[in-house]
Design a protein around this motif. Structure first.
Motif, PDB file in Angstrom:
ATOM      1  N   ASN A 143      35.010  21.155  25.268  1.00  0.00           N
ATOM      2  CA  ASN A 143      35.478  20.265  26.336  1.00  0.00           C
ATOM      3  C   ASN A 143      34.320  19.386  26.800  1.00  0.00           C
ATOM      4  O   ASN A 143      33.295  19.883  27.276  1.00  0.00           O
ATOM      5  N   ASP A 144      34.470  18.081  26.704  1.00  0.00           N
ATOM      6  CA  ASP A 144      33.408  17.142  27.087  1.00  0.00           C
ATOM      7  C   ASP A 144      33.108  17.146  28.584  1.00  0.00           C
ATOM      8  O   ASP A 144      32.130  16.529  29.028  1.00  0.00           O
ATOM      9  N   GLU A 145      33.937  17.835  29.367  1.00  0.00           N
ATOM     10  CA  GLU A 145      33.671  17.942  30.804  1.00  0.00           C
ATOM     11  C   GLU A 145      32.517  18.907  31.097  1.00  0.00           C
ATOM     12  O   GLU A 145      31.981  18.932  32.215  1.00  0.00           O
ATOM     13  N   ILE A 221      37.387  22.105  35.608  1.00  0.00           N
ATOM     14  CA  ILE A 221      37.492  21.972  34.151  1.00  0.00           C
ATOM     15  C   ILE A 221      38.962  22.044  33.755  1.00  0.00           C
ATOM     16  O   ILE A 221      39.702  22.931  34.204  1.00  0.00           O
ATOM     17  N   SER A 222      39.388  21.130  32.912  1.00  0.00           N
ATOM     18  CA  SER A 222      40.817  21.009  32.589  1.00  0.00           C
ATOM     19  C   SER A 222      41.292  22.020  31.547  1.00  0.00           C
ATOM     20  O   SER A 222      42.481  22.116  31.281  1.00  0.00           O
ATOM     21  N   THR A 223      40.365  22.769  30.941  1.00  0.00           N
ATOM     22  CA  THR A 223      40.746  23.763  29.932  1.00  0.00           C
ATOM     23  C   THR A 223      40.541  25.173  30.476  1.00  0.00           C
ATOM     24  O   THR A 223      40.006  25.365  31.567  1.00  0.00           O
ATOM     25  N   ASN A 227      40.658  27.679  25.287  1.00  0.00           N
ATOM     26  CA  ASN A 227      40.367  26.462  24.524  1.00  0.00           C
ATOM     27  C   ASN A 227      39.141  25.678  25.005  1.00  0.00           C
ATOM     28  O   ASN A 227      38.953  24.541  24.604  1.00  0.00           O
ATOM     29  N   THR A 228      38.308  26.282  25.860  1.00  0.00           N
ATOM     30  CA  THR A 228      37.099  25.590  26.315  1.00  0.00           C
ATOM     31  C   THR A 228      35.979  25.716  25.284  1.00  0.00           C
ATOM     32  O   THR A 228      35.177  24.797  25.111  1.00  0.00           O
TER      33      THR A 228
END
Length: 322
Positions: A143-145, A221-223, A227-228
């Protein structure tokens, strides 16, 4: 006629000289390809007090005013490394970081010691980098976040318990942890007593807590833990060394106030610069030195383990009684 041939020869000689001069000039100004970073092997002799010079390292220089050393404890994980290096380059290049990946390759005969390797890596790079990432080779951020930027306020746990695919307890700080140079020095690095797998991160958490360093976590974080990250570890293929010898189990469940950054013992045998799919990395071949008076379990020989001998003798006695 003779004069004609003399004039002709003189013209040809003059033409040859001019052509040679032109070709020489063109060669001298043309760029020369330097491919040494793709695979350059050579020993670098030094004692413990010297650190890696930045001139020897091809960094991924970006706009950041801070320098990140990614320290990857390593042994016999070549398959994972082939995936790790290009993935991390692609992932981190998006963040405008000045970073370099160091593979801390343990080459001695002893059991794997993740914490001591990180201590060694830190000592070798601390003069040129102001923060480190303690990074597992089998854990890839997806995750690019997830940011690897300078941890201003304190240690930053990229692979936090809520995001890590396996470990979810609150005091977990393993996987990927960013630490400032001065904070790693403040807690005297990590314990050197953890030969084999597990618990060195838990001990490090206690050091951070005692030093009143709060570990911060990624927010919004959106994941999720599913799936992170990509976890490359295959427990069937890469069996963990969980054997406990001597009084290892008892000792490694306590805060270590004896060992740390100040007394890690090692020999840096070789520094290897190489590129894996356009990803520059530096391999430090590290031979750790074990003080068996402190940690006899760096070699787990059951025949020398008094606890094992007692258990074996008890079994013999039980058989004799029956």
């Amino acid at each position: 006629m003779e004069r004609f041939w003399k004039n002709l020869r003189f013209k040809y000689v003059l033409i040859c000289i001019v052509i040679t001069f032109i070709i020489t000039c063109l060669i001298s100004i043309s760029p020369i390809s330097n491919d040494e970073t793709k695979y350059n092997i050579g020993p670098l002799a030094r004692d413990r007090s010297r650190s890696l010079k930045s001139s020897n390292i091809l960094r991924n220089r970006k706009k950041s005013k801070h320098q990140l050393a990614i320290l990857v404890p390593f042994r016999d994980r070549f398959d994972e490394l082939l995936k790790f290096a290009p993935h991390m380059k692609k992932f981190l290049d998006k963040q405008n970081l000045d970073y370099h990946i160091f593979i801390l390759n343990q080459v001695d005969k002893y059991r794997f010691n993740r914490a001591s390797l990180i201590n060694v890596g830190f000592l070798e790079v601390k003069n040129n980098y102001d923060y480190i990432a303690m990074h597992d080779v089998d854990l890839l951020p997806m995750n690019d976040e997830l940011l690897y930027s300078f941890p201003e306020t304190g240690p930053f746990h990229v692979s936090s318990p809520k995001l890590h695919p396996r470990y979810h307890y609150d005091t977990f700080v393993g996987g990927i942890l960013l630490v400032k140079r001065e904070h790693f020095i403040k807690v005297d690095g990590m314990s050197n007593k953890y030969w084999g797998w597990g618990l060195e991160d838990d001990e490090f958490y206690v050091r951070l807590k005692e030093a009143e360093l709060n570990v911060t976590l990624p927010q919004n974080i959106s994941t999720t833990s599913r799936n992170t990250f990509m976890h490359l570890h295959d427990i069937n293929r890469r069996k963990r060394d969980m054997t406990k010898c001597y009084n290892q189990r008892e000792v490694t469940r306590k805060r270590d106030r004896q060992t740390g950054l100040h007394d890690v013992s090692y020999k840096l045998e070789e520094v290897i610069k190489l590129t894996i799919a356009d990803s520059p990395v530096t391999v430090l071949n590290i031979a750790l030195i074990c003080d068996k008076s402190i940690t006899p379990w760096c070699e787990c020989n059951k025949m020398e383990d008094p606890n094992y001998i007692k258990i074996k003798d008890k079994k013999k006695e039980n058989k004799t009684v029956t």
